[in-house]
Design an enzyme around this catalytic site. Structure first.
Site, PDB file in Angstrom:
ATOM      1  N   LYS A   1      40.427  35.217  37.036  1.00  0.00           N
ATOM      2  CA  LYS A   1      39.744  35.289  35.734  1.00  0.00           C
ATOM      3  C   LYS A   1      40.723  35.326  34.560  1.00  0.00           C
ATOM      4  CE  LYS A   1      35.199  36.587  37.251  1.00  0.00           C
ATOM      5  NZ  LYS A   1      34.171  37.598  37.501  1.00  0.00           N
TER       6      LYS A   1
ATOM      7  N   ARG B   1      35.231  39.472  45.928  1.00  0.00           N
ATOM      8  CA  ARG B   1      34.755  38.088  45.725  1.00  0.00           C
ATOM      9  C   ARG B   1      35.926  37.267  45.207  1.00  0.00           C
ATOM     10  NH1 ARG B   1      32.833  34.792  41.783  1.00  0.00           N
ATOM     11  NH2 ARG B   1      31.110  33.435  42.335  1.00  0.00           N
TER      12      ARG B   1
HETATM   13  N1  HH2 Z   1      31.875  36.059  38.809  1.00  0.00           N
HETATM   14  C1  HH2 Z   1      31.508  34.776  38.664  1.00  0.00           C
HETATM   15  C2  HH2 Z   1      30.322  34.300  39.243  1.00  0.00           C
HETATM   16  N2  HH2 Z   1      29.545  35.106  39.995  1.00  0.00           N
HETATM   17  N3  HH2 Z   1      29.144  37.228  40.963  1.00  0.00           N
HETATM   18  C3  HH2 Z   1      29.488  38.507  41.134  1.00  0.00           C
HETATM   19  N4  HH2 Z   1      28.738  39.327  41.891  1.00  0.00           N
HETATM   20  N5  HH2 Z   1      30.633  39.039  40.566  1.00  0.00           N
HETATM   21  C4  HH2 Z   1      31.449  38.275  39.788  1.00  0.00           C
HETATM   22  O1  HH2 Z   1      32.455  38.806  39.262  1.00  0.00           O
HETATM   23  C5  HH2 Z   1      31.099  36.903  39.569  1.00  0.00           C
HETATM   24  C6  HH2 Z   1      29.908  36.393  40.177  1.00  0.00           C
HETATM   25  C7  HH2 Z   1      32.372  33.854  37.864  1.00  0.00           C
HETATM   26  O2  HH2 Z   1      33.370  33.294  38.644  1.00  0.00           O
HETATM   27  P1  HH2 Z   1      33.299  31.859  39.327  1.00  0.00           P
HETATM   28  O3  HH2 Z   1      32.146  31.748  40.252  1.00  0.00           O
HETATM   29  O4  HH2 Z   1      34.615  31.587  39.954  1.00  0.00           O
HETATM   30  O5  HH2 Z   1      33.165  30.836  38.115  1.00  0.00           O
HETATM   31  P2  HH2 Z   1      31.948  30.068  37.476  1.00  0.00           P
HETATM   32  O6  HH2 Z   1      30.915  31.072  37.071  1.00  0.00           O
HETATM   33  O7  HH2 Z   1      32.572  29.349  36.297  1.00  0.00           O
HETATM   34  O8  HH2 Z   1      31.396  29.133  38.513  1.00  0.00           O
END
Ligand code: HH2
Length: 262
Positions: free
Chosen positions: A204, A239
């Site tokens: 992040k 995660r």
């Molecule tokens: N962060 C993201 C998405 N979903 N779910 C949970 N439970 N906790 C988190 O910290 C979280 C999440 C954002 O990260 P990412 O999926 O890598 O990116 P994007 O939302 O741009 O697909």
């Protein structure tokens, strides 16, 4: 929990696993690297992201979930939409990761209860379009804790069994750099709520701000540092995009902490 973003626009891996074949292969790699859960999402929640139409999210997520049935890990669907969760659970998902903690569609709680799914309730201030516009709290840890307690009570009232619930402080979701660090440092206060804690720091932007690493792929070491800290403070689910290095770090940290009876 390994992350699989079947999206063209996720902040760190947008487009990398967008095609069906690549997504399925990536999920199998995450399992081979040691993921117990694969979290499949078809809508980016990065700051400023636009929402994805239901049909498109279904098209991205459901075939991949179906292909991973029996692949050796629990399948989680990262969605705030009931229609998408419903189709994903029909296809084999048994975990619903709703970054709105059942606020977007409150009926999601009864659905999770009826289908006997595990779920993650995450804290977010506002919505992805606006959440990074000057977020403020009285005390970020107290506010997030109160929110998660209220959401868990709601889920239980709707019939979700307590042992199916995990909670997540939502690193980066309506948080400044200081808010993220405060939440990590005082994570034991979130653990004290009594539900297993999920922590999502992977690649992040606050890690980029601290290290100067512009490319999210270069933030693996920074991510690993936060997962070890979070483990030490009592988190249970990590995660991450980079499962293999995280697994090694957690294995060594766990062996060390167990010596003290932790
Ligand atoms: N962060 C993201 C998405 N979903 N779910 C949970 N439970 N906790 C988190 O910290 C979280 C999440 C954002 O990260 P990412 O999926 O890598 O990116 P994007 O939302 O741009 O697909």
């Amino acid at each position: 929990m390994g992350i699989l973003n079947v999206t063209p626009d996720s902040f760190s891996d947008g487009g990398e696993w967008f095609a069906y074949d690549e997504a399925v292969a990536r999920a199998r790699d995450l399992v081979a690297e040691g993921a117990d859960i694969v979290d499949i999402g078809g809508e980016s929640t990065r700051p400023g992201a636009d929402s994805v139409p239901i049909d498109e999210e279904l098209r991205r997520v459901v075939p991949v979930v179906r292909a991973l049935r029996g692949a050796g890990a629990q399948i989680s669907v990262d969605t705030m939409k009931l229609t998408v969760a419903d189709a994903a659970v029909d296809a084999g998902a048994t975990f619903v990761n709703d970054v709105t903690a059942f606020r977007h569609e409150p009926e999601m709680a009864a659905f999770v209860a009826d289908r006997g799914c595990d779920c993650c309730l995450m804290h977010m201030l506002g919505d992805p379009r606006t959440m990074q516009d000057d977020p403020r709290y009285d005390d970020v840890v107290d506010d997030v804790r109160a929110f998660l307690e209220e959401r868990a009570e709601f889920a239980v009232r709707e019939g979700v069994r307590e042992e199916r619930i995990t909670v997540d402080p939502g690193i980066g979701f309506g948080k400044t750099l200081d808010h993220n660090l405060e939440l990590l440092d005082r994570l034991q206060e979130i653990v004290a709520i009594g539900f297993p804690v999920v922590i999502g720091t992977s690649r992040k932007s606050f890690l980029g701000r601290l290290t100067g690493r512009q490319d999210p792929h270069d933030r693996v070491a920074a991510t690993v540092a936060t997962t070890v800290l979070a483990l030490e403070r009592g988190a249970s689910v990590f995660r991450v995009h980079d499962v293999a290095p995280t697994k090694d770090a957690l294995t060594v940290a766990t062996a060390t902490l167990r010596r003290h009876g932790a």
